[in-house]
Design a protein around this motif. Structure first.
Motif, short mmCIF file in Angstrom:
data_model
loop_
_atom_site.label_atom_id
_atom_site.label_comp_id
_atom_site.label_asym_id
_atom_site.label_seq_id
_atom_site.Cartn_x
_atom_site.Cartn_y
_atom_site.Cartn_z
N THR A 1 135.46 45.16 23.57
CA THR A 1 135.09 43.75 23.61
C THR A 1 133.78 43.63 24.38
O THR A 1 133.40 44.53 25.13
CB THR A 1 136.16 42.90 24.33
OG1 THR A 1 136.33 43.40 25.67
CG2 THR A 1 137.50 42.97 23.60
N SER B 1 140.94 44.15 18.52
CA SER B 1 139.54 43.99 18.92
C SER B 1 138.64 44.75 17.94
O SER B 1 139.11 45.41 17.02
CB SER B 1 139.32 44.51 20.34
OG SER B 1 140.14 43.84 21.26
N GLU B 2 137.33 44.68 18.19
CA GLU B 2 136.37 45.39 17.35
C GLU B 2 136.55 46.90 17.53
O GLU B 2 136.62 47.40 18.65
CB GLU B 2 134.95 44.98 17.75
CG GLU B 2 133.88 45.39 16.77
CD GLU B 2 133.82 44.51 15.53
OE1 GLU B 2 133.33 44.99 14.50
OE2 GLU B 2 134.26 43.34 15.63
N SER C 1 136.96 40.52 28.09
CA SER C 1 138.41 40.46 27.84
C SER C 1 138.97 41.87 27.62
O SER C 1 138.24 42.82 27.35
CB SER C 1 138.71 39.58 26.62
OG SER C 1 138.07 40.09 25.47
N TYR D 1 130.97 44.79 28.61
CA TYR D 1 131.62 45.58 27.57
C TYR D 1 132.80 46.37 28.15
O TYR D 1 132.66 47.03 29.18
CB TYR D 1 130.61 46.54 26.93
CG TYR D 1 129.63 45.82 26.04
CD1 TYR D 1 129.81 45.79 24.66
CD2 TYR D 1 128.53 45.15 26.57
CE1 TYR D 1 128.92 45.11 23.84
CE2 TYR D 1 127.64 44.47 25.77
CZ TYR D 1 127.84 44.46 24.39
OH TYR D 1 126.96 43.78 23.60
N PRO E 1 140.50 44.91 25.78
CA PRO E 1 140.53 45.35 24.38
C PRO E 1 141.96 45.63 23.91
O PRO E 1 142.81 46.06 24.69
CB PRO E 1 139.71 46.65 24.40
CG PRO E 1 138.97 46.65 25.70
CD PRO E 1 139.82 45.87 26.65
#
Length: 261
Positions: A64, A74-75, A68, A89, A70
């Motif tokens: 993230t 998430s990505e 927040s 990050y 992860p």
């Protein structure tokens, strides 16, 4: 004869119970290592490159950029990230047979405005002078090691007047600092800023509750005005907490960068 049958049944039961404790169950109790995270720079001029890895078959890393936690929703991290905006990050590793890792965190900051000059009212401690009077505005962040020359160490209240070109708009000032409780290095207690010799804004930082904290952190204060000068006063922790070996004594304050955006 009946006794022998009972013994055989019990041996079979406990033998089967042991077999149920498969390597898979044991693996589920073991946590993955943190993913390794690197950045080409943590101060963004035009852009920086962030990479993350954990060399283990079957591992997936998710991240993230807003601070927040992860999760698998998430990505997913697939390749190096080219970043042009500041962010906080966080990366976390997952594997179907292992417990997820703890979070690896990296903060990147937008390069700020360079002041015309800084008039230091307090000098850094002679043991930790950094690279001189311009260390805190040289657009370089330090590593976790307090002996990194990008750190400037103080054992008293820090005071300085920062001067800018006339009508320079400053949105905020971000003060980067180190927390290394084992080395008696604590966050600042209060950061106060006087804007153009009239308006005062200030912020406090959270105190560490753990006996062994080692972290990079920062405090951001909103300015949102045209300025010519800022008078900055930063108070170090005056009394170490009861749980600390140096309880009652004052702490060190280590800073690596003041960012004016």
């Amino acid at each position: 004869m009946k006794v022998n049958i009972v013994v055989l049944v019990m041996l079979c039961f406990f033998g089967c119970a042991k077999k149920d404790k498969s390597p898979y169950v044991q693996q589920q109790d073991i946590q993955l290592e943190q993913p390794r995270v690197k950045a080409s720079n943590t101060i963004i001029d035009s852009s920086v490159v962030i990479t993350s890895e954990l060399r283990m078959k079957g591992v997936e890393i998710f991240y993230t950029s807003d601070g927040s936690e992860p999760s698998k929703s998430s990505e997913a991290y697939k390749s190096a990230l080219v970043v042009s905006e500041e962010g906080r990050y966080k990366f976390k590793a997952f594997h179907p047979d292992w417990k997820p890792s703890t979070v690896s965190e990296l903060r990147v900051y937008q390069k700020g405005i360079t002041p015309l000059s800084i008039d230091w009212k307090t000098k850094a401690h002679s043991t930790y002078p950094g690279l001189g009077d311009s260390t805190l505005v040289n657009h370089q962040k330090a590593e976790l090691n307090f002996r990194d020359q990008q750190w400037v160490g103080f054992d008293t209240i820090v005071k300085a007047n920062v001067h800018f070109a006339k009508d320079t708009y400053i949105k905020s000032i971000t003060v980067g600092y180190l927390v290394d409780t084992k080395s008696w290095i604590f966050p600042p207690e209060v950061v106060s800023v006087i804007i153009n010799k009239t308006d005062t804004v200030q912020a406090k930082t959270p105190k560490p509750e753990n006996k062994e904290v080692l972290a990079l952190d920062d405090v951001r204060i909103l300015i949102e005005k045209n300025v010519e000068s800022l008078s900055v006063m930063i108070s170090n922790t005056k009394e170490l907490p009861e749980w600390h070996a140096g309880k009652g004594l004052k702490a060190w304050l280590f800073m690596d960068e003041w960012i004016f955006n």
